[in-house]
Motif scaffolding. Structure first.
Motif, PDB file in Angstrom:
ATOM      1  N   LEU A 245      59.165  45.528 -62.657  1.00 59.41           N
ATOM      2  CA  LEU A 245      60.194  46.037 -63.576  1.00 59.41           C
ATOM      3  C   LEU A 245      59.584  47.224 -64.317  1.00 59.41           C
ATOM      4  O   LEU A 245      58.526  47.092 -64.941  1.00 59.41           O
ATOM      5  CB  LEU A 245      60.576  44.936 -64.584  1.00 59.41           C
ATOM      6  CG  LEU A 245      61.346  45.389 -65.827  1.00 59.41           C
ATOM      7  CD1 LEU A 245      62.725  45.950 -65.460  1.00 59.41           C
ATOM      8  CD2 LEU A 245      61.505  44.218 -66.814  1.00 59.41           C
ATOM      9  N   VAL A 246      60.242  48.380 -64.230  1.00 62.83           N
ATOM     10  CA  VAL A 246      59.787  49.536 -65.017  1.00 62.83           C
ATOM     11  C   VAL A 246      60.829  49.824 -66.087  1.00 62.83           C
ATOM     12  O   VAL A 246      61.939  50.284 -65.794  1.00 62.83           O
ATOM     13  CB  VAL A 246      59.552  50.790 -64.132  1.00 62.83           C
ATOM     14  CG1 VAL A 246      58.986  51.929 -64.986  1.00 62.83           C
ATOM     15  CG2 VAL A 246      58.613  50.480 -62.977  1.00 62.83           C
ATOM     16  N   ASN A 247      60.483  49.515 -67.316  1.00 60.69           N
ATOM     17  CA  ASN A 247      61.376  49.759 -68.456  1.00 60.69           C
ATOM     18  C   ASN A 247      61.162  51.190 -68.926  1.00 60.69           C
ATOM     19  O   ASN A 247      60.319  51.470 -69.776  1.00 60.69           O
ATOM     20  CB  ASN A 247      61.050  48.777 -69.587  1.00 60.69           C
ATOM     21  CG  ASN A 247      61.612  47.388 -69.324  1.00 60.69           C
ATOM     22  OD1 ASN A 247      62.794  47.241 -69.013  1.00 60.69           O
ATOM     23  ND2 ASN A 247      60.771  46.372 -69.426  1.00 60.69           N
ATOM     24  N   ASN A 248      61.941  52.090 -68.304  1.00 62.62           N
ATOM     25  CA  ASN A 248      61.787  53.519 -68.612  1.00 62.62           C
ATOM     26  C   ASN A 248      62.928  54.051 -69.471  1.00 62.62           C
ATOM     27  O   ASN A 248      62.733  54.992 -70.237  1.00 62.62           O
ATOM     28  CB  ASN A 248      61.703  54.299 -67.287  1.00 62.62           C
ATOM     29  CG  ASN A 248      61.953  55.780 -67.483  1.00 62.62           C
ATOM     30  OD1 ASN A 248      61.143  56.489 -68.083  1.00 62.62           O
ATOM     31  ND2 ASN A 248      63.101  56.256 -67.020  1.00 62.62           N
ATOM     32  N   ALA A 249      64.125  53.463 -69.385  1.00 62.75           N
ATOM     33  CA  ALA A 249      65.270  53.992 -70.149  1.00 62.75           C
ATOM     34  C   ALA A 249      64.904  54.034 -71.628  1.00 62.75           C
ATOM     35  O   ALA A 249      64.310  53.094 -72.160  1.00 62.75           O
ATOM     36  CB  ALA A 249      66.503  53.122 -69.940  1.00 62.75           C
ATOM     37  N   GLY A 250      65.236  55.115 -72.267  1.00 59.98           N
ATOM     38  CA  GLY A 250      64.919  55.228 -73.692  1.00 59.98           C
ATOM     39  C   GLY A 250      65.243  56.617 -74.166  1.00 59.98           C
ATOM     40  O   GLY A 250      65.719  57.459 -73.407  1.00 59.98           O
TER      41      GLY A 250
END
Ligand SMILES: NC(=O)c1ccc[n+]([C@@H]2O[C@H](COP(=O)([O-])OP(=O)(O)OC[C@H]3O[C@@H](n4cnc5c(N)ncnc54)[C@H](OP(=O)(O)O)[C@@H]3O)[C@@H](O)[C@H]2O)c1
Length: 276
Positions: free
Chosen positions: A86-91
């Motif tokens: 999981l790559v939590n990039n949204a921001g």
């Protein structure tokens, strides 16, 4: 034939740095679940990746809506398979003053930059633990460490993401699930910083910034080398970050000396005239 490193879910894949992360993961052999709110941009990227032999699906969702996040995980696992990475990039940050934003607007920054990554992790972690395999990569920012102007809620969320990653890594690594934080300085070629510079007719300097492709490489390195933290900045990034903690006045002094304060004042005034 498609390679099979596993399934990676990348948030914020519709624009900015996200597509660079997705492409690097595709090159490393992952099948991809691409998410963001903009369906057509996600489809363009998914089509391009499929043309190059990668399994890729676009699942547009709003990560600040709890039901959307749950639906995203269910659909991803049904259509592509269990998620390994999981790559939590949204921001991002609306680039407005803390006191000028309503509480709801400040809260929205927190929901996107901290709560959504934690919620997604919470949903995917049980499956990863069951299989004894998984990696969560959280994309954070140096904003809090350098006291970057007008980023109170954003900096707090991004520093929170560093703390979350550190404890998550410590608690689950022995059970096969690891976590890394990739801390970004100013990024050029794509993303919010570059977009803002373009909107204001400013040149994004090569000195002091890193190309967006470096973030993709850092994400793959974080997974393959199981790194706790990677700082994407020119020069000795981790040392610079540590010095900021040791000397808390150093970041603000640098912001003044490099003109970041004056630039951000212009950005704030620009956003006041034309929000978005
Ligand atoms: N650019 C920089 O210099 C820099 C520096 C430090 C840290 N970072 C961090 O790097 C990451 C990527 O930033 P970026 O510069 O590429 O930003 P960006 O160009 O503004 O892209 C942000 C991405 O997040 C998605 N997103 C925004 N709100 C969303 C929502 N409510 N639900 C689902 N997806 C949403 C956007 O897609 P949709 O609009 O389609 O929803 C887009 O794909 C962020 O976490 C940012 O904080 C960037």
């Amino acid at each position: 034939m498609a390679k099979t490193a596993g399934v990676a879910l990348v948030t914020g894949a519709s624009r900015g740095i996200g597509p660079f992360i997705a492409r690097s993961l595709a090159e490393a052999g992952y099948s991809l679940v691409l998410t963001g709110r903009s369906a057509s941009e996600l489809e363009v990227l998914a089509d391009d990746l499929r043309a190059k032999g990668t399994t890729a699906v676009a699942l547009p969702r709003d990560l600040t809506v709890a039901e959307d996040v749950e639906a995203l995980v269910r659909t991803a696992e049904r259509e592509v398979g269990r998620v390994d990475v999981l790559v939590n990039n949204a921001g991002g940050d609306p680039q407005r003053e803390f006191d000028d934003m309503t509480w709801a607007e400040n809260d929205a920054i927190f929901q996107l930059n901290l709560i959504a990554p934690m919620r997604l992790t919470h949903l995917l972690l049980p499956g990863m633990l069951e299989r004894g395999r998984g990696h969560i990569v959280n994309i954070s920012s140096i904003a809090g460490r350098v006291g970057f102007p007008y980023t109170e809620a954003y900096a707090a969320a991004k520093d929170g993401l560093m703390g979350f990653t550190r404890v998550l890594r410590n608690d689950y690594r022995s059970r096969g699930v690891s976590a890394s934080v990739v801390v970004l300085g100013a990024i050029r070629d794509a993303g919010q910083g570059q977009r803002t510079a373009d909107q204001l007719g400013m040149k994004m300097p090569a000195m002091g910034t890193s190309p967006a492709k470096d973030v993709g490489k850092a994400v793959v390195a974080a997974i393959e080398k199981d790194r706790a933290e990677i700082v994407v900045m020119p020069g000795p990034g981790r040392l610079i970050k540590a010095l900021m903690d040791l000397f808390p006045s150093m970041g603000p002094a640098m912001n003044q000396a490099t003109g970041a304060n004056a630039t951000m004042r212009s950005v704030i005034e620009f956003r006041r005239r034309s929000p978005g």
